[in-house]
Design a protein around this motif. Structure first.
Motif, short mmCIF file in Angstrom:
data_model
loop_
_atom_site.label_atom_id
_atom_site.label_comp_id
_atom_site.label_asym_id
_atom_site.label_seq_id
_atom_site.Cartn_x
_atom_site.Cartn_y
_atom_site.Cartn_z
N VAL A 52 50.29 53.07 44.16
CA VAL A 52 50.29 51.62 44.34
C VAL A 52 49.00 51.21 45.05
O VAL A 52 48.40 50.17 44.71
CB VAL A 52 51.54 51.16 45.11
CG1 VAL A 52 51.47 49.68 45.45
CG2 VAL A 52 52.80 51.47 44.30
N VAL A 55 46.29 51.01 42.53
CA VAL A 55 46.45 49.79 41.74
C VAL A 55 45.82 48.62 42.48
O VAL A 55 45.09 47.82 41.89
CB VAL A 55 47.95 49.51 41.45
CG1 VAL A 55 48.16 48.08 40.94
CG2 VAL A 55 48.49 50.53 40.45
N GLU A 56 46.06 48.54 43.78
CA GLU A 56 45.48 47.45 44.58
C GLU A 56 43.95 47.54 44.57
O GLU A 56 43.26 46.52 44.45
CB GLU A 56 46.01 47.48 46.01
CG GLU A 56 47.50 47.20 46.12
CD GLU A 56 47.92 45.84 45.58
OE1 GLU A 56 47.13 44.87 45.67
OE2 GLU A 56 49.04 45.74 45.05
N ARG A 74 50.26 42.81 38.53
CA ARG A 74 50.53 43.87 39.49
C ARG A 74 51.83 44.59 39.12
O ARG A 74 51.88 45.82 39.09
CB ARG A 74 50.58 43.30 40.90
CG ARG A 74 50.84 44.32 41.97
CD ARG A 74 50.77 43.71 43.36
NE ARG A 74 49.39 43.51 43.75
CZ ARG A 74 48.77 42.33 43.82
NH1 ARG A 74 49.42 41.23 43.51
NH2 ARG A 74 47.52 42.23 44.19
N VAL A 78 52.19 48.58 38.49
CA VAL A 78 53.08 49.38 39.34
C VAL A 78 54.13 50.07 38.47
O VAL A 78 54.53 51.20 38.77
CB VAL A 78 53.72 48.50 40.44
CG1 VAL A 78 54.81 49.25 41.18
CG2 VAL A 78 52.64 48.02 41.42
N GLU A 82 55.39 53.97 38.41
CA GLU A 82 56.79 54.40 38.40
C GLU A 82 57.09 55.32 37.21
O GLU A 82 57.86 56.28 37.35
CB GLU A 82 57.70 53.17 38.39
CG GLU A 82 57.61 52.39 39.68
CD GLU A 82 58.22 51.00 39.60
OE1 GLU A 82 58.70 50.59 38.51
OE2 GLU A 82 58.22 50.31 40.64
#
Length: 118
Positions: A52, A55-56, A74, A78, A82
């Motif tokens: 995560v 990703v940010e 987002r 995410v 997962e």
């Protein structure tokens, strides 16, 4: 799609379908994950490096490069994390420690600053 996430594109597409994404939305999410995959490859990372936090970082880079699109999702990115976690490609992230009121305020301000760039 190319790069380290390419082998997981079909599993990701199936997960999006299971979550109720329309075919058109799924295509947009797959394109976004394709850009994420290219970014990972250019940064010398593998699918196992995705988190995560990564990703940010990716979203910050996209905004800095002038990609201010409402379609940056987002939740869709995410979801890929997962999927990789469910396949055992990435480890479960450690729960964050309880944040103090000051930490929460700083995180909120950071999100505000990042959103104002867009």
């Amino acid at each position: 799609m190319r790069g380290p996430l390419a082998p997981f594109a079909e599993a990701y597409r199936l997960e999006l379908k299971a979550r109720g994404y329309t075919a058109r939305s799924a295509v947009n999410e797959l394109r976004q994950v394709g850009r994420l995959s290219a970014w990972l490859a250019a940064s010398g990372m593998t699918a196992a490096d995705l988190s995560v936090e990564r990703v940010e970082e990716f979203l910050v880079v996209q905004r800095a490069q002038g990609r201010h699109r409402a379609s940056w999702s987002r939740p869709g990115l995410v979801c890929m994390v997962e999927v990789l976690r469910s396949l055992g490609v990435v480890e479960a992230e450690q729960p964050r420690r309880a944040a103090s009121a000051e930490d929460l305020l700083l995180e909120s301000f950071e999100r505000y600053l990042l959103s104002s760039v867009a």
